[in-house]
Design an enzyme around this catalytic site. Structure first.
Site, short mmCIF file in Angstrom:
data_model
loop_
_atom_site.label_atom_id
_atom_site.label_comp_id
_atom_site.label_asym_id
_atom_site.label_seq_id
_atom_site.Cartn_x
_atom_site.Cartn_y
_atom_site.Cartn_z
N CYS A 22 -1.17 -12.22 23.96
CA CYS A 22 -0.41 -11.37 24.87
C CYS A 22 1.06 -11.67 24.63
O CYS A 22 1.57 -12.70 25.08
CB CYS A 22 -0.79 -11.63 26.32
SG CYS A 22 0.17 -10.63 27.50
N GLU A 58 -0.40 -4.31 22.43
CA GLU A 58 -0.79 -4.96 21.18
C GLU A 58 -0.47 -4.01 20.04
O GLU A 58 -0.39 -2.78 20.24
CB GLU A 58 -2.28 -5.33 21.18
CG GLU A 58 -2.65 -6.49 22.07
CD GLU A 58 -2.05 -7.83 21.64
OE1 GLU A 58 -1.45 -7.88 20.56
OE2 GLU A 58 -2.17 -8.80 22.40
#
Length: 227
Positions: free
Chosen positions: A2, A103
């Protein structure tokens, strides 16, 4: 992993969702990046309270604050035993609220950004750890309080883009995760599972979000719609 996320919901909604007695200072942010300050929730005197911390955990024994840039994430499988996270895993756990994370998928020589969020559109809570660091060169200076986001194996939705994802805790896991009296590492680790794919969505977004200096709704505009 993350490495970028957002939190854009109103402060009142956030307080109600997280069970906070006080309304936090929650300016909408669409592109939160490592080493920036982030909003977290921890347990203080038995009550959930919001606080602001630097994203990138600096262990108490670190000689230099720069190590925090490499500590934005902690693997849930190894955090209970890693020297950098071991003490925090036992006693300093927190929630990191978000309403989406990003992402990037490599496509040829470029990268394509995806925004992952809940189908409901509601904010969620990522599992985090926090720590206090005092500069050994300036012992009288204000201590630095920093945090990290725990990651786990990806679910089926995230897998085509990345092999890791942040730990999104279901609401029933918030209380035991925050409670410093709960120190059974095995019981805590069982809370850190991949979030169900069926409850999430992935939206391809434009390259505007790639630059950590960029902010605002344009970070979430669907790919091909940016001016």
């Amino acid at each position: 992993m993350c490495g970028r996320f957002g939190l854009t919901v109103g402060a009142q909604q956030l307080a109600e969702l997280l069970g906070l007695d006080e309304i936090p200072d929650a300016t909408p942010r669409f592109n939160i990046a490592p080493t920036q300050d982030v909003l977290i929730v921890r347990l203080e005197d038995g009550r959930r309270r919001a606080a602001t911390m630097r994203w990138g955990l600096v262990p108490s024994w670190a000689k230099d604050v720069k190590i925090g840039a490499k500590m934005i994430n902690a693997r849930s499988e190894t955090a209970p035993d890693k020297p950098a996270f071991r003490a925090a895993f036992k006693r300093r756990r927190c929630l990191v609220p978000a309403d989406g994370f990003y992402e990037w998928q490599r496509v040829g020589k470029s990268k394509r950004a995806f925004h992952f969020h809940l189908r409901s559109g509601q904010p969620f809570a990522m599992a985090g750890l926090w720590e206090v660091w005092r500069d050994p060169a300036q012992p009288e200076a204000t201590p630095l309080v920093s945090c990290t986001v725990l990651t786990t194996d990806c679910n089926e939705l995230v897998r085509p883009v990345h092999d890791r994802m942040p730990v999104i805790l279901p609401r029933e896991a918030w209380a035991p995760w925050l409670d410093p009296g709960v120190q059974d590492a095995d019981a805590l680790t069982r809370l850190l599972a991949p979030y169900p794919s069926a409850a999430m969505e992935a939206t391809p977004v434009g390259s505007y979000v790639n630059d950590a200096r960029h902010e605002g709704p344009a970070c979430r505009q669907a790919e091909g719609l940016l001016l």
